[in-house]
Design an enzyme around this catalytic site. Structure first.
Site, mmCIF file in Angstrom:
data_model
loop_
_atom_site.group_PDB
_atom_site.id
_atom_site.type_symbol
_atom_site.label_atom_id
_atom_site.label_comp_id
_atom_site.label_asym_id
_atom_site.label_seq_id
_atom_site.Cartn_x
_atom_site.Cartn_y
_atom_site.Cartn_z
ATOM 1 N N ASP A 153 -17.832 -3.983 44.841
ATOM 2 C CA ASP A 153 -18.000 -4.805 46.051
ATOM 3 C C ASP A 153 -17.876 -6.298 45.766
ATOM 4 O O ASP A 153 -17.944 -7.110 46.666
ATOM 5 C CB ASP A 153 -19.370 -4.525 46.702
ATOM 6 C CG ASP A 153 -19.307 -3.265 47.551
ATOM 7 O OD1 ASP A 153 -18.176 -2.769 47.732
ATOM 8 O OD2 ASP A 153 -20.353 -2.779 47.983
ATOM 9 N N GLU A 187 0.808 -1.210 0.000
ATOM 10 C CA GLU A 187 0.000 0.000 0.000
ATOM 11 C C GLU A 187 0.849 1.273 0.000
ATOM 12 O O GLU A 187 0.553 2.225 -0.701
ATOM 13 C CB GLU A 187 -0.898 -0.021 1.244
ATOM 14 C CG GLU A 187 -1.953 1.054 1.185
ATOM 15 C CD GLU A 187 -2.538 1.320 2.550
ATOM 16 O OE1 GLU A 187 -3.348 2.231 2.624
ATOM 17 O OE2 GLU A 187 -2.161 0.641 3.521
ATOM 18 N N ASP A 188 1.937 1.288 0.791
ATOM 19 C CA ASP A 188 2.664 2.540 1.006
ATOM 20 C C ASP A 188 3.878 2.747 0.112
ATOM 21 O O ASP A 188 4.403 3.844 0.042
ATOM 22 C CB ASP A 188 3.146 2.620 2.476
ATOM 23 C CG ASP A 188 1.977 2.837 3.422
ATOM 24 O OD1 ASP A 188 0.872 3.066 2.919
ATOM 25 O OD2 ASP A 188 2.171 2.768 4.646
#
Length: 701
Positions: free
Chosen positions: A258, A76-77
């Site tokens: 609690d 992609e990059d």
């Protein structure tokens, strides 16, 4: 450089030297590909893939997943093609990287549809290789850990998407640790103030509780030693997001805090049940709070024994008892026993089989869904399972989301069972299909050949699978009925020109289909049946006649009463067989049948493009509603008397309402279902015999 060497050392604990070298190669390839790129924080970009691989190494993932993690942003990059990766690292790794890249191209700032589209891609990629989603989850986790460098708007968007989709997927795959981290990081990014307030409150409460926790832990440890049982006892922390969710469910913070929670991890399954006996003799168990997820695991493969006890001073203690293997499984889910690590002859673990079944189900929904938004709506329901466990008549266990009905169960068994379901028995008794199922029930589905899904089911079903299949079946049913009606309407008009559809040359039909931009004749007929196109105009185009009118063919179209979804009866005038009728073509709805005398269609009554002459066929099937207005003298038990007489005439009352005029007379509006006019006359005759009847009229618009 130090980063990759330290990482390679870690890997050598569970991977062979050749595999470690392949991962190292993938790192150097990614480093070169991302050369010069930096993250928002200013670090070299390659630190991100290395961090993602580290997350997967914590889960002891296989070398191919780690290589894909190193390379997941390369396609992609950096503009490097998938083919280059195949040449360098082989088909499998390239496929994984390609699968993750497709998921990374999610641009969620666009409409909801874009998000849904991308989620569909995720389903497809998961179905091919489930490791794709594990790499994607690790990638998302590192992005969430480094979220603070982004702008507030972007942070909130990514956090919302993480809480809505990625955390539930991690949960569905049984990955508890990852889900908790996703939820807490997402919560902090979405609501920083709320997150901080709860964190401080928890820190304060923890200080006050230290002493009690130590005492309870000590007494449980002594109890196990006394019984000669091996097991490690540890306190369990509630995470912030789960506290927040419970507080949103109207519970007070003190009430949540609690409860004291402990986990006991033992060596084998047999010991789990012995430990359960030991802690039940130490403190009293709360009735109805024991759950055996070992015998019946959760849908995501989670196994454990859960019990709640009354501790000293009446404090509630939640205890989970499990083996070391179940502990691994609970924390890392599908990644705990990685399929690719098991030997050739080892059968895949049950969790794996479940995860694959879920992915297969998601894929099936994706193929059936009408559009991506419908698909994501179905999957989101499936991603938040709060299960009920029911049995088939043969004793098999089915897991379904809470609130599921017999229809959901039928579709979970098989699509054909769901489509032909007509009734159900729950614990051997007939029950309504809409009744929510309870854990432990035995459910049996009654089917009938030729039965069809009922549109009303969509109002009460819970599972995505049932919703998708019902919608799909209704679309198919509506389409076939529309085509059938469209063909009858077209042939009726063509009969006026002394011809029929079968006699028209194919080239002429093809020419008209091109003109109307319809690929096949069925699509054109469907449009006519749904009232979107006029049969009269289509007939003239088919015959290439512009001005000529049809010869006076007044033979009306016969209605059989079995036309289904594309033919409906007007509520304003409630026509029944035997009444003179006319059909009004309404775009998208098909044909609506009115009485000839109905005022609502008086204006368009003689317009051949809007109205069609209709008649009733000789054989008409079905029940038809008709409204009667009865004026009568007031008397006690009036409605019961009317109901008895209507029933005696073999008719059903659909609706009844009464208005008192004065103290002496009343007007009853009665909707009854009858077969035809003769049947209606029979009902009216029966009612006329009642004492005190003043007048009976049929209500019309």
């Amino acid at each position: 450089m130090r980063g990759i060497e330290a990482f390679a050392d870690r890997l050598s604990n569970y991977l062979g030297p050749d595999q470690v070298n392949l991962v190292r190669r993938a790192y150097f390839y990614a480093e070169q590909a991302h050369d010069g790129q930096r993250r928002r924080s200013g670090e070299p970009y390659v630190t991100h893939p290395l961090a993602v691989a580290n997350i997967l190494a914590d889960m002891h993932m296989d070398h191919q997943s780690l290589m894909a993690a190193m390379l997941h942003d390369v396609i992609e990059d950096t503009g490097i093609a998938k083919e280059a990766l195949i040449a360098q690292f082989g088909e499998t790794v390239a496929e994984l990287v390609d699968g993750v890249s497709k998921l990374t191209q999610m641009d969620f700032q666009t409409k909801a549809e874009a998000q849904a589209e991308n989620f569909q891609k995720m389903a497809m990629a998961m179905a091919r290789d489930i490791r794709v989603i594990l790499v994607k989850l690790a990638d998302r986790l590192h992005n969430m850990r480094t979220l603070e460098v982004l702008s507030g708007e972007k942070r909130r968007r990514i956090a919302k998407e993480t809480l809505e989709i990625y955390a539930p997927i991690a949960n569905r795959l049984g990955m508890h640790n990852m889900r908790v981290e996703f939820e807490d990081l997402g919560f902090k990014a979405m609501y920083p103030m709320r997150s901080e307030r709860i964190r401080q409150a928890v820190r304060g409460a923890r200080g006050n509780r230290k002493e009690i926790v130590a005492k309870i832990e000590e007494s449980i440890t002594h109890c196990l030693e006394r019984e000669g049982l091996q097991g490690s006892v540890m306190g369990r922390e509630k995470h912030l997001y789960s506290i927040y969710q419970k507080m949103r469910g109207k519970r007070r913070f003190n009430e949540i805090m609690d409860v004291y929670a402990f986990r006991i991890v033992v060596d084998k399954v047999d010991t789990c049940y012995r430990v359960l006996g030991a802690v039940h003799s130490l403190y009293k168990p709360l009735p109805g709070r024991f759950k055996d997820y070992i015998a019946i695991p959760k849908a995501n493969g989670y196994q454990s024994l859960h019990t709640t006890l009354f501790g000293m001073h009446g404090v509630p203690i939640e205890i989970q008892i499990r083996t070391q293997e179940m502990e691994e499984m609970a924390n890392n889910g599908i990644a705990a026993h990685w399929l690719y690590k098991s030997g050739e002859n080892e059968a895949p673990k049950a969790t794996h089989v479940r995860a694959r079944q879920w992915v297969k189900g998601v894929l099936e929904m994706q193929q059936r869904a009408g559009n991506s938004l419908e698909f994501i709506e179905s999957v989101k329901i499936d991603l938040f399972p709060d299960e009920v466990y029911v049995f088939t008549p043969k004793g098999s266990i089915m897991e379904l989301p809470k609130g599921s009905t017999a229809v959901d169960f039928a579709y979970a068994v098989h699509t054909d069972v769901g489509n032909s379901c007509i009734a159900c028995r729950i614990n051997r008794r007939l029950a309504p299909l809409s009744q929510p199922l309870e854990s432990g029930s035995t459910v049996e589905i009654v089917t009938a050949p030729g039965a069809r899904p009922n549109p009303a089911w969509l109002n009460f079903i819970v599972t995505g699978k049932a919703r998708t299949h019902i919608r799909h079946a209704l679309k198919q049913q509506r389409r076939s009925e529309s085509i059938n009606l469209g063909e009858r309407l077209l042939n009726k008009v063509l009969a006026g020109f002394d011809t029929e559809l079968a006699k028209i040359p194919q080239e002429r039909i093809d020419h008209v289909l091109t003109e109307y931009s319809q690929p096949v004749i069925e699509d054109l007929l469907e449009d006519i049946g749904l009232g979107n196109r006029m049969a009269y105009l289509v007939a003239r185009r088919l015959l290439a006649r512009e001005d000529e009118s049809a010869t006076n063919d007044e033979s009306p179209l016969a209605i059989r009463g079995t036309e289904g979804l594309v033919l409906s009866y007007a509520r304003c005038c409630t026509p029944i067989p035997g009444d003179p009728i006319v059909g009004h073509l309404s775009a998208g709805k098909g044909m609506v049948v009115h009485l000839e005398s109905c005022r609502n269609i008086a204006e368009i009554r003689h317009n051949p493009e809007k109205c069609v002459q209709l008649s009733w066929a000789k054989e008409v099937n079905g029940e038809f509603n008709v409204e009667l207005r009865i004026e009568l003298e007031s008397q006690r038990g009036l409605i019961a008397v009317l109901a008895t007489h209507v029933n005696a005439a073999d008719a059903n009352i659909e609706k009844i309402s009464m208005d008192e005029r004065d103290g002496r007379t009343a007007v009853v509006q009665l909707v009854v279902s009858v077969r035809d006019r003769i049947h209606l006359a029979h009902v009216i005759r029966k009612l006329r015999k009642l004492t005190g009847i003043i007048k009976i009229t049929r209500a019309k618009a």
